[in-house]
Design a protein around this motif. Structure first.
Motif, mmCIF file in Angstrom:
data_model
loop_
_atom_site.group_PDB
_atom_site.id
_atom_site.type_symbol
_atom_site.label_atom_id
_atom_site.label_comp_id
_atom_site.label_asym_id
_atom_site.label_seq_id
_atom_site.Cartn_x
_atom_site.Cartn_y
_atom_site.Cartn_z
ATOM 1 N N VAL A 1 21.304 -4.670 -14.490
ATOM 2 C CA VAL A 1 21.504 -5.245 -15.691
ATOM 3 C C VAL A 1 21.579 -6.730 -15.639
ATOM 4 N N GLU A 2 20.853 -7.577 -16.491
ATOM 5 C CA GLU A 2 20.872 -8.999 -16.463
ATOM 6 C C GLU A 2 21.696 -9.410 -17.826
ATOM 7 N N LEU A 3 22.563 -10.282 -17.480
ATOM 8 C CA LEU A 3 23.676 -10.898 -18.270
ATOM 9 C C LEU A 3 23.417 -12.351 -18.332
ATOM 10 N N ASN A 4 22.193 -12.562 -19.445
ATOM 11 C CA ASN A 4 21.850 -14.022 -19.368
ATOM 12 C C ASN A 4 22.584 -14.911 -19.654
ATOM 13 N N LYS A 5 23.650 -14.461 -20.621
ATOM 14 C CA LYS A 5 24.710 -15.347 -21.078
ATOM 15 C C LYS A 5 25.639 -15.981 -20.017
ATOM 16 N N TYR A 6 25.712 -15.194 -18.988
ATOM 17 C CA TYR A 6 26.456 -15.483 -17.938
ATOM 18 C C TYR A 6 25.773 -16.027 -16.689
ATOM 19 N N LEU B 1 35.308 -11.560 -20.463
ATOM 20 C CA LEU B 1 35.864 -13.085 -20.071
ATOM 21 C C LEU B 1 34.899 -14.034 -20.752
ATOM 22 N N PRO B 2 35.444 -15.316 -21.036
ATOM 23 C CA PRO B 2 34.640 -16.207 -21.332
ATOM 24 C C PRO B 2 33.917 -16.695 -20.269
ATOM 25 N N VAL B 3 32.533 -17.212 -20.848
ATOM 26 C CA VAL B 3 31.366 -17.474 -19.731
ATOM 27 C C VAL B 3 32.347 -18.837 -18.805
ATOM 28 N N THR C 1 33.136 -17.191 -8.421
ATOM 29 C CA THR C 1 32.978 -15.949 -7.311
ATOM 30 C C THR C 1 34.153 -15.207 -7.001
ATOM 31 N N GLU C 2 35.424 -15.519 -7.293
ATOM 32 C CA GLU C 2 36.614 -14.780 -7.113
ATOM 33 C C GLU C 2 36.644 -13.632 -8.157
ATOM 34 N N MET C 3 36.377 -14.124 -9.330
ATOM 35 C CA MET C 3 36.414 -13.081 -10.301
ATOM 36 C C MET C 3 35.103 -12.015 -10.026
#
Length: 88
Positions: A25-30, A63-65, A70-72
């Protein structure tokens, strides 16, 4: 400056397998792309790779951008692993 970027992903089953068990999946927003390589030859490899992608995607999208780190992402991967172990 607002730039529009386009990305795409393609996966191939290879020459041995009848079923492509990869999930992505690609999450461009993130600025995040998730790929789970299916375990070809193992039972429900396609389901397992899709489960991993879906769990990580769901956790990221809560979550918000600005809070993606990395931890998340490590926690989201660990959560996906836990779900996969529960399913199996």
């Amino acid at each position: 400056m607002n730039k529009n970027f386009i990305s795409y992903a393609v996966s191939h089953r290879g020459v041995i397998r009848e079923l492509n068990e990869d999930a992505y999946v690609e999450l461009n927003k993130y600025n995040l792309w998730i790929v789970a390589d299916g375990m070809g030859g193992h039972e429900a490899g396609d389901f397992a790779s899709q489960l991993v992608v879906d769990v990580i995607k769901a956790e990221v999208e809560e979550l918000p951008v600005s809070s993606i780190s990395t931890e998340m992402l490590i926690k989201a991967i660990q959560s996906a692993n836990t779900k996969l172990l529960e399913y199996s």
